[in-house]
Design an enzyme around this catalytic site. Structure first.
Site, PDB file in Angstrom:
ATOM      1  N   THR A   1     -52.475  -5.917  41.435  1.00  0.00           N
ATOM      2  CA  THR A   1     -52.858  -6.754  42.579  1.00  0.00           C
ATOM      3  C   THR A   1     -53.754  -7.903  42.152  1.00  0.00           C
ATOM      4  O   THR A   1     -53.853  -8.905  42.860  1.00  0.00           O
ATOM      5  CB  THR A   1     -53.606  -5.915  43.630  1.00  0.00           C
ATOM      6  OG1 THR A   1     -54.694  -5.236  42.994  1.00  0.00           O
ATOM      7  CG2 THR A   1     -52.689  -4.883  44.266  1.00  0.00           C
TER       8      THR A   1
ATOM      9  N   ASP B   1     -60.112  -5.919  35.123  1.00  0.00           N
ATOM     10  CA  ASP B   1     -60.655  -5.122  34.014  1.00  0.00           C
ATOM     11  C   ASP B   1     -62.013  -5.647  33.567  1.00  0.00           C
ATOM     12  O   ASP B   1     -62.966  -4.884  33.380  1.00  0.00           O
ATOM     13  CB  ASP B   1     -59.690  -5.121  32.837  1.00  0.00           C
ATOM     14  CG  ASP B   1     -58.387  -4.396  33.127  1.00  0.00           C
ATOM     15  OD1 ASP B   1     -58.301  -3.743  34.184  1.00  0.00           O
ATOM     16  OD2 ASP B   1     -57.463  -4.499  32.309  1.00  0.00           O
TER      17      ASP B   1
END
Length: 386
Positions: free
Chosen positions: A34, A175
């Site tokens: 996403t 991340d």
């Protein structure tokens, strides 16, 4: 590891480092693929982390060494760093810290030479963001040492640009944001468009639960083109629908939008992204209400979407999820970019041994390598530790 990292630096370079910085790997609870669609994600930082011992140099040389990879010291000229010439072969790991130095220089920031010694216990290739941990730890060290005042979101954005432009992986920012900004005991609700962060309490132990991470030991390689093709298909679908990004397609309008797309592959990709954003919202609501067990079905639903609509799972991941569910997990799903890597399973705390045994036996019976299974709890983000 901190003393060992500092000692390793001293043995290698003949002097003590100026400091040691650390950044964690991450598990993404929900919200996969996403982030490059301007959507939502709900990661948390792992206790496993990458440590970087660093000292400045008076010249324009970057020396890099990993305690975990037998490649020796990689020596690079700062002013010759270029995305077209990243370190390759046995030294390819050095592209990540080199990319950070390049991104700082490319942004016009006053970074100079440095010696780095790196140690990590974040499993590589397991979908737990070992690359982001290395990037963020390096970025934090260099900006601290050279007095570059970046906020944590700015640090994460720079690390993402390093991976995109220098390493060549077109990842989103999730991340790096998790590694840079997470807090202990919380999941990080991240709006990847605005970079707004909300820290959501996530305490499995208090609820009598445990979150297992099953590393399938199938190495994922996001730079091989499959990841880039997913990104391109999503951006193409958004353009076909007249949207800035798939994040702008409301869940309630999904079916009419799918009917406007002729390509069945694009329809599957869009369905995953839109329903996954909705799952993030629903999981966050349950966590805020303290209803952790009820998140399980949403995790399993997310895996089905990743496997069938986004097509980024693999037999080992599917087996880990199915076996954990059959052994009593409330829910399970792959985590990370896919094509290998890890799965997670939400279980009762006293079921850890039984679920671990069931998954391990299933892998052996299928002829797969035995998985590595560990529990995960939300840890702190990047920090200076010495």
């Amino acid at each position: 590891m901190v003393s060992g990292t500092a000692d390793g630096f001293h043995r290698l370079y003949g002097a003590a480092p100026e400091g040691v910085w650390a950044a964690p790997g991450r598990v993404n609870l929900i919200g996969e693929h996403t982030d490059y669609n301007d959507g939502f994600a709900l990661p948390f930082a792992l206790p496993q982390r990458t440590e970087v011992a660093v000292a400045r140099r008076p010249d324009r040389t970057l020396r890099l060494h990993s305690a975990d990879i037998p490649s020796g010291v990689v020596t690079l000229a700062l002013d010759r760093l270029h995305p077209a010439r990243p370190p390759e072969g046995p030294e390819s790991w050095a592209a990540y810290p080199a990319a950070v130095a390049w991104a700082l220089l490319d942004a016009g920031l006053p970074v100079g030479g440095a010696d780095l010694h790196i140690r990590s216990d974040v499993p590589t290739g397991a979908g737990l963001s070992s690359s982001a941990a290395l990037e963020v730890a390096t970025a934090l060290a260099l900006t601290d040492l050279y007095g570059i005042p970046l906020t944590r979101p700015e640090l994460a954005a720079l690390a993402r640009r390093a991976e995109n432009a220098y390493v060549g992986v077109p990842c989103g920012v999730m991340d790096q944001m998790a590694s840079a900004c997470a807090t202990e005991g919380h999941a990080l609700h991240l709006d990847t468009r605005t970079l707004e962060q909300l820290h959501i309490p996530f305490d499995c132990a208090a609820a009598g639960l445990r979150l297992l991470v099953v590393d399938t030991r199938v190495k994922h390689a996001l730079g091989d083109g499959a990841y880039a093709r997913r990104l391109a298909s999503c951006h193409g679908a958004a353009a076909a629908l007249g949207l800035p990004a798939l994040r702008d397609l409301p869940y309630e309008d999904l079916e009419p939008a799918l009917a406007r797309l002729d390509d069945p592959v694009l329809r599957r990709r869009v369905r995953h992204v839109v329903t996954e954003n909705q799952r993030v919202v629903r999981v966050e609501e349950l966590l805020r209400a303290g209803r952790l067990r009820e998140t399980g079905p949403l995790l399993t639903e997310g895996h089905a979407s990743l496997s069938e609509d986004y097509e980024v799972s693999c037999p080992e991941l599917d087996l880990a999820v199915a076996t954990a569910r059959a052994a009593g997990a409330y829910g399970a799903r792959m985590t990370g970019g896919g094509f290998g890597g890890s799965a997670l399973a939400l279980i009762d705390a006293d079921a850890e041994a039984a679920v671990t045994r069931a998954v391990t036996e299933a892998f052996v019976a299928a002829g797969f390598k035995p998985p590595r299974v560990m529990s995960a709890a939300p840890a702190a983000g990047a920090e200076r530790i010495l």
